[in-house]
Design a protein around this motif. Structure first.
Motif, mmCIF file in Angstrom:
data_model
loop_
_atom_site.group_PDB
_atom_site.id
_atom_site.type_symbol
_atom_site.label_atom_id
_atom_site.label_comp_id
_atom_site.label_asym_id
_atom_site.label_seq_id
_atom_site.Cartn_x
_atom_site.Cartn_y
_atom_site.Cartn_z
ATOM 1 N N PRO A 1 88.839 66.214 102.077
ATOM 2 C CA PRO A 1 89.128 67.363 101.223
ATOM 3 C C PRO A 1 88.261 67.312 99.960
ATOM 4 O O PRO A 1 87.926 66.230 99.479
ATOM 5 N N ILE A 2 87.894 68.473 99.473
ATOM 6 C CA ILE A 2 87.049 68.511 98.273
ATOM 7 C C ILE A 2 87.879 68.157 97.052
ATOM 8 O O ILE A 2 88.959 68.687 96.841
ATOM 9 N N VAL A 3 87.389 67.192 96.292
ATOM 10 C CA VAL A 3 88.071 66.819 95.052
ATOM 11 C C VAL A 3 87.218 67.341 93.914
ATOM 12 O O VAL A 3 86.047 67.007 93.811
ATOM 13 N N ARG A 4 87.776 68.201 93.095
ATOM 14 C CA ARG A 4 87.008 68.776 91.987
ATOM 15 C C ARG A 4 86.804 67.733 90.904
ATOM 16 O O ARG A 4 87.744 67.081 90.480
ATOM 17 N N ILE A 5 85.580 67.572 90.450
ATOM 18 C CA ILE A 5 85.278 66.615 89.396
ATOM 19 C C ILE A 5 85.470 67.317 88.058
ATOM 20 O O ILE A 5 84.977 68.428 87.873
ATOM 21 N N PRO A 6 86.210 66.704 87.125
ATOM 22 C CA PRO A 6 86.457 67.396 85.862
ATOM 23 C C PRO A 6 85.159 67.684 85.119
ATOM 24 O O PRO A 6 84.244 66.859 85.155
ATOM 25 N N PRO A 7 85.057 68.852 84.501
ATOM 26 C CA PRO A 7 83.862 69.135 83.713
ATOM 27 C C PRO A 7 83.752 68.180 82.534
ATOM 28 O O PRO A 7 84.744 67.553 82.147
ATOM 29 N N LYS A 8 82.569 68.102 81.929
ATOM 30 C CA LYS A 8 82.304 67.160 80.823
ATOM 31 C C LYS A 8 83.357 67.232 79.726
ATOM 32 O O LYS A 8 83.788 66.216 79.209
ATOM 33 N N ASP B 1 77.261 69.921 107.402
ATOM 34 C CA ASP B 1 76.309 70.968 107.783
ATOM 35 C C ASP B 1 76.223 71.935 106.605
ATOM 36 O O ASP B 1 77.197 72.628 106.287
ATOM 37 N N THR B 2 75.065 71.961 105.960
ATOM 38 C CA THR B 2 74.930 72.740 104.719
ATOM 39 C C THR B 2 74.494 74.186 104.986
ATOM 40 O O THR B 2 74.315 74.946 104.037
ATOM 41 N N SER B 3 74.337 74.556 106.280
ATOM 42 C CA SER B 3 73.799 75.892 106.609
ATOM 43 C C SER B 3 74.526 77.017 105.877
ATOM 44 O O SER B 3 73.898 77.923 105.341
ATOM 45 N N ASP B 4 75.864 76.954 105.899
ATOM 46 C CA ASP B 4 76.636 78.065 105.327
ATOM 47 C C ASP B 4 77.390 77.657 104.064
ATOM 48 O O ASP B 4 78.360 78.309 103.676
ATOM 49 N N LEU B 5 76.967 76.556 103.452
ATOM 50 C CA LEU B 5 77.657 76.095 102.242
ATOM 51 C C LEU B 5 76.799 76.357 101.016
ATOM 52 O O LEU B 5 75.567 76.286 101.090
ATOM 53 N N THR B 6 77.439 76.628 99.891
ATOM 54 C CA THR B 6 76.675 76.764 98.648
ATOM 55 C C THR B 6 76.281 75.361 98.191
ATOM 56 O O THR B 6 76.905 74.361 98.583
ATOM 57 N N PHE B 7 75.274 75.316 97.338
ATOM 58 C CA PHE B 7 74.820 74.038 96.784
ATOM 59 C C PHE B 7 75.980 73.306 96.093
ATOM 60 O O PHE B 7 76.212 72.116 96.315
ATOM 61 N N ASP B 8 76.730 74.044 95.253
ATOM 62 C CA ASP B 8 77.841 73.423 94.514
ATOM 63 C C ASP B 8 78.892 72.848 95.458
ATOM 64 O O ASP B 8 79.482 71.803 95.180
ATOM 65 N N ALA B 9 79.132 73.558 96.571
ATOM 66 C CA ALA B 9 80.146 73.079 97.528
ATOM 67 C C ALA B 9 79.716 71.749 98.148
ATOM 68 O O ALA B 9 80.535 70.855 98.340
ATOM 69 N N VAL B 10 78.420 71.620 98.429
ATOM 70 C CA VAL B 10 77.923 70.366 99.032
ATOM 71 C C VAL B 10 78.056 69.226 98.012
ATOM 72 O O VAL B 10 78.515 68.129 98.343
ATOM 73 N N VAL B 11 77.642 69.512 96.773
ATOM 74 C CA VAL B 11 77.737 68.483 95.720
ATOM 75 C C VAL B 11 79.195 68.050 95.551
ATOM 76 O O VAL B 11 79.499 66.851 95.507
ATOM 77 N N ASP B 12 80.110 69.017 95.491
ATOM 78 C CA ASP B 12 81.535 68.696 95.326
ATOM 79 C C ASP B 12 82.051 67.867 96.492
ATOM 80 O O ASP B 12 82.858 66.957 96.321
ATOM 81 N N GLU B 13 81.589 68.213 97.685
ATOM 82 C CA GLU B 13 82.018 67.480 98.884
ATOM 83 C C GLU B 13 81.614 65.998 98.776
ATOM 84 O O GLU B 13 82.410 65.098 99.035
ATOM 85 N N VAL B 14 80.365 65.762 98.359
ATOM 86 C CA VAL B 14 79.879 64.370 98.270
ATOM 87 C C VAL B 14 80.611 63.639 97.142
ATOM 88 O O VAL B 14 81.034 62.488 97.310
ATOM 89 N N LEU B 15 80.791 64.321 95.998
ATOM 90 C CA LEU B 15 81.520 63.684 94.897
ATOM 91 C C LEU B 15 82.954 63.365 95.328
ATOM 92 O O LEU B 15 83.510 62.329 94.952
ATOM 93 N N GLY B 16 83.534 64.237 96.146
ATOM 94 C CA GLY B 16 84.883 63.999 96.664
ATOM 95 C C GLY B 16 84.947 62.748 97.527
ATOM 96 O O GLY B 16 85.905 61.979 97.459
ATOM 97 N N LEU B 17 83.880 62.540 98.328
ATOM 98 C CA LEU B 17 83.835 61.348 99.188
ATOM 99 C C LEU B 17 83.742 60.086 98.328
ATOM 100 O O LEU B 17 84.356 59.064 98.637
ATOM 101 N N ILE B 18 82.951 60.167 97.251
ATOM 102 C CA ILE B 18 82.820 59.007 96.344
ATOM 103 C C ILE B 18 84.176 58.737 95.690
ATOM 104 O O ILE B 18 84.646 57.602 95.623
ATOM 105 N N ASP B 19 84.813 59.821 95.244
ATOM 106 C CA ASP B 19 86.127 59.703 94.588
ATOM 107 C C ASP B 19 87.121 59.015 95.518
ATOM 108 O O ASP B 19 87.880 58.131 95.108
ATOM 109 N N ALA B 20 87.101 59.424 96.782
ATOM 110 C CA ALA B 20 88.073 58.885 97.740
ATOM 111 C C ALA B 20 87.887 57.387 97.961
ATOM 112 O O ALA B 20 88.819 56.692 98.346
ATOM 113 N N LYS B 21 86.694 56.880 97.713
ATOM 114 C CA LYS B 21 86.415 55.444 97.919
ATOM 115 C C LYS B 21 86.563 54.640 96.631
ATOM 116 O O LYS B 21 86.340 53.437 96.622
ATOM 117 N N SER B 22 86.860 55.314 95.517
ATOM 118 C CA SER B 22 86.906 54.595 94.240
ATOM 119 C C SER B 22 88.299 54.044 93.978
ATOM 120 O O SER B 22 89.268 54.581 94.441
#
Ligand code: DC
Length: 254
Positions: free
Chosen positions: A15-22, A233-254
């Motif tokens: 699941p996408i975990v939103r990273i808090p803004p600065k 698969d980034t074909s139909d995803l926005t750039f921000d959605a992909v970044v959030d997805e990867v940050l979510g994966l990092i979050d889940a492992k922290s």
């Protein structure tokens, strides 16, 4: 589709975990987000593999920036090695000669710039001539071994980081904390590249397909989906959605 089977269904994504803004990050500007502070950065290696045109480079740079981690573009190493080979007039398919040139070249990457023998070659390595020869140079196992050693030394010296390439999760860091494989349809990848470079889409599609074929069928460390990687698969995803997805994966492992 050139990829081996194993594409993960979208529903398997974390699941996408939103990273808090600065402004929500009391640790201040330039500090890693709070979710990273509980684990030593030295243990964190994030790998991003995938073919060209998936947005891998930009995604990994932005993910590294947002997560407060150093970033390594390993493709730039192979490109700089290729530039050294071309500059010396050696045939890129001659493994012995290529290794000789690469062995006496000093390759370094710092703050997003690529250096060859102390010279900033960040722009030159993106030129057509280099792109045309890089698959031949990167197919030599001894050359790969040398560059992989440099990539591991970089991670050691920087205490981990976000590392992008073709064999990072499979060969360079098989025990990485988070492994991501970015993919997109060839047509979407060609369209993105053509928009970036201003080249004709059909020509870009032909070149990407050629490199896909060479990179995924070579004997030494072919482009594969690494064991344990999450495929996005980034074909139909926005750039921000992909970044959030990867940050979510990092979050889940922290
Ligand atoms: O990501 P890029 O297009 O800049 O990479 C250039 C080439 O380098 C690519 O065609 C394959 C090769 N490469 C590789 O073999 N292994 C890596 N880890 C990174 C890149």
């Amino acid at each position: 589709m050139f990829l081996p089977s194993g594409r993960a269904p979208v529903s398997d994504f974390a699941p996408i975990v939103r990273i808090p803004p600065k402004s929500d990050n009391p640790s201040g500007a330039g500090e890693p987000p709070a979710f990273l502070s509980s684990r030593p950065v030295s243990k964190l290696i994030v790998t991003l593999d995938g073919p060209g045109g998936t947005g891998k480079s930009t995604v990994s740079r932005v993910v590294a920036h947002k997560a407060g981690l150093p970033h390594l573009d390993t493709g730039a190493f192979y490109r700089a090695a290729t530039l050294a080979v071309l500059d010396s007039g050696v045939d890129p398919s001659d493994g012995t000669e290529v290794l000789r040139v690469v062995s006496r070249s000093r390759l370094a990457q710092e703050s997003g710039r690529m250096y060859l023998n102390g010279r900033d070659v960040s722009i030159e390595i993106r030129e057509e001539e280099v792109t045309a020869a890089v698959s031949a140079v990167s197919a030599h196992p001894e050359v790969r071994k040398r560059l992989v050693d440099m990539q591991r030394a970089w991670a050691e010296a920087h205490g981990g980081g976000v590392v992008e390439g073709r064999d990072i999760g499979s060969v360079v860091f098989p025990d990485a904390t988070v492994k991501v494989f970015l993919d997109a349809s060839p047509e979407v990848r060609a369209r993105r590249r053509a928009l970036e470079t201003g080249e004709a889409e059909a020509a870009v599609l032909e070149d990407l397909s050629r490199r896909d074929r060479l990179d995924s069928t070579r004997a030494a460390s072919p482009l594969i989906i690494p064991h344990g990687a999450v495929v996005i698969d980034t074909s139909d995803l926005t750039f921000d959605a992909v970044v959030d997805e990867v940050l979510g994966l990092i979050d889940a492992k922290s």
